[in-house]
Design a protein around this motif. Sequence first.
Motif, PDB file in Angstrom:
ATOM      1  N   UNK A   1       0.586  -1.376  -0.048  1.00  0.00           N
ATOM      2  CA  UNK A   1      -0.001  -0.014  -0.109  1.00  0.00           C
ATOM      3  C   UNK A   1       0.892   1.156  -0.190  1.00  0.00           C
ATOM      4  N   UNK A   2       2.243   1.034   0.165  1.00  0.00           N
ATOM      5  CA  UNK A   2       3.128   2.185   0.213  1.00  0.00           C
ATOM      6  C   UNK A   2       4.093   2.156  -0.889  1.00  0.00           C
ATOM      7  N   UNK A   3       4.398   3.458  -1.379  1.00  0.00           N
ATOM      8  CA  UNK A   3       5.446   3.419  -2.446  1.00  0.00           C
ATOM      9  C   UNK A   3       6.148   4.791  -2.119  1.00  0.00           C
ATOM     10  N   UNK A   4       7.570   4.527  -2.169  1.00  0.00           N
ATOM     11  CA  UNK A   4       8.749   5.293  -1.795  1.00  0.00           C
ATOM     12  C   UNK A   4       9.278   5.889  -3.132  1.00  0.00           C
TER      13      UNK A   4
ATOM     14  N   UNK B   1      -1.984   4.071  -4.228  1.00  0.00           N
ATOM     15  CA  UNK B   1      -0.995   3.984  -3.194  1.00  0.00           C
ATOM     16  C   UNK B   1      -0.744   5.251  -2.173  1.00  0.00           C
ATOM     17  N   UNK B   2      -0.329   4.868  -0.934  1.00  0.00           N
ATOM     18  CA  UNK B   2       0.192   6.006  -0.288  1.00  0.00           C
ATOM     19  C   UNK B   2       1.631   6.255  -0.697  1.00  0.00           C
ATOM     20  N   UNK B   3       1.924   7.479  -1.175  1.00  0.00           N
ATOM     21  CA  UNK B   3       3.371   7.733  -1.705  1.00  0.00           C
ATOM     22  C   UNK B   3       3.848   8.835  -1.043  1.00  0.00           C
ATOM     23  N   UNK B   4       5.404   8.564  -0.558  1.00  0.00           N
ATOM     24  CA  UNK B   4       6.177   9.432  -0.161  1.00  0.00           C
ATOM     25  C   UNK B   4       7.483   9.631  -0.597  1.00  0.00           C
ATOM     26  N   UNK B   5       8.092  10.759  -0.576  1.00  0.00           N
ATOM     27  CA  UNK B   5       9.340  10.887  -1.025  1.00  0.00           C
ATOM     28  C   UNK B   5      10.382  10.084  -0.007  1.00  0.00           C
ATOM     29  N   UNK B   6      11.392   9.822  -0.310  1.00  0.00           N
ATOM     30  CA  UNK B   6      12.530   9.364   0.598  1.00  0.00           C
ATOM     31  C   UNK B   6      12.752  10.065   1.824  1.00  0.00           C
TER      32      UNK B   6
ATOM     33  N   UNK C   1       5.510   2.455   8.568  1.00  0.00           N
ATOM     34  CA  UNK C   1       6.397   2.312   7.523  1.00  0.00           C
ATOM     35  C   UNK C   1       7.921   2.699   8.138  1.00  0.00           C
ATOM     36  N   UNK C   2       7.932   3.609   9.031  1.00  0.00           N
ATOM     37  CA  UNK C   2       9.188   3.885   9.379  1.00  0.00           C
ATOM     38  C   UNK C   2       9.804   2.893  10.254  1.00  0.00           C
TER      39      UNK C   2
ATOM     40  N   UNK D   1       7.476  -2.582   4.080  1.00  0.00           N
ATOM     41  CA  UNK D   1       6.178  -2.420   3.675  1.00  0.00           C
ATOM     42  C   UNK D   1       5.755  -1.716   2.385  1.00  0.00           C
ATOM     43  N   UNK D   2       6.855  -1.097   1.726  1.00  0.00           N
ATOM     44  CA  UNK D   2       6.967  -0.109   0.535  1.00  0.00           C
ATOM     45  C   UNK D   2       7.526  -0.687  -0.515  1.00  0.00           C
ATOM     46  N   UNK D   3       7.049  -0.451  -1.770  1.00  0.00           N
ATOM     47  CA  UNK D   3       7.583  -0.663  -2.865  1.00  0.00           C
ATOM     48  C   UNK D   3       8.676   0.774  -3.375  1.00  0.00           C
ATOM     49  N   UNK D   4       9.676   0.484  -3.940  1.00  0.00           N
ATOM     50  CA  UNK D   4      10.727   1.370  -4.138  1.00  0.00           C
ATOM     51  C   UNK D   4      11.089   1.680  -5.545  1.00  0.00           C
ATOM     52  N   UNK D   5      10.762   2.981  -6.020  1.00  0.00           N
ATOM     53  CA  UNK D   5      10.828   3.357  -7.613  1.00  0.00           C
ATOM     54  C   UNK D   5      12.054   4.019  -7.892  1.00  0.00           C
TER      55      UNK D   5
END
Length: 237
Positions: free
Chosen positions: A23-26, A55-60, A68-69, A74-78
């Motif tokens: 559910x998360x993407x970084x 997705x819930x998306x965050x910058x690194x 998530x921290x 739990x996240x995908x990395x792009x």
Amino acid sequence: MKKVVVIMALFLSAFSFAQESYKYVIVPKRFSIFNEDNRFNLNTLTKSFFESQGFQVYFASDILPEELAKNRCLALFVDANEEKKFLAKSVNIEIKDCYNNVLFFSEYGTSKEKEFVKAYNEAFRIALNSLKGNLKFKNNFVKTPETSKEVVVKEPIAKPNTIIDVSQLRALPTETGYNLINHTNNIVLILHSTSLENVFIASKDIFKGVLIKKNSGWFFEYDFEGKVYSEKVEVKF
């Protein structure tokens, strides 16, 4: 008929690994193909795309939600890759898990716009749009609590006659070797270079071995339950 052993696990605090979707993407503030943050606003564009896909998306560099921290798995990395072309910009999007395993590549987006800003934006949009419908990855790192559970232990499943897709694979360079991908951009084999030009350390799922070139072509040779198997691999480097 295979024997089945049933065990009742009675500990209320037990945990099991669940096959749940990410559910998360970084998204990085700077893609590896550039030398500055948010070049041409492409990182923001990428973040907006994944948000549009649910997705819930965050910058690194962002402050991350607590769960998530504590567990970045739990996240995908792009990230983005660029293919050098004459008078064109061509990029694709790479999706990895927390262990740096590549899960998927988008199609290459290509633009012949002369201005860099327009060219990269068009190429990124094409690459990102090709991901639509291909983002339902299962996350093996999610833990969910359970009460009592019936655990079924089965005898090992026999290895299939062949584990390699017979269609021709493409070799995509990585920092340590190559990823061999099929026509749907899924990774079939991960290769790590050795000191020998025609020998790679190779892996596919649980199967570990070498990819070696012989007179009749490339072969993936690996050990399974004490027996060595050799499968021909059609690949274009």
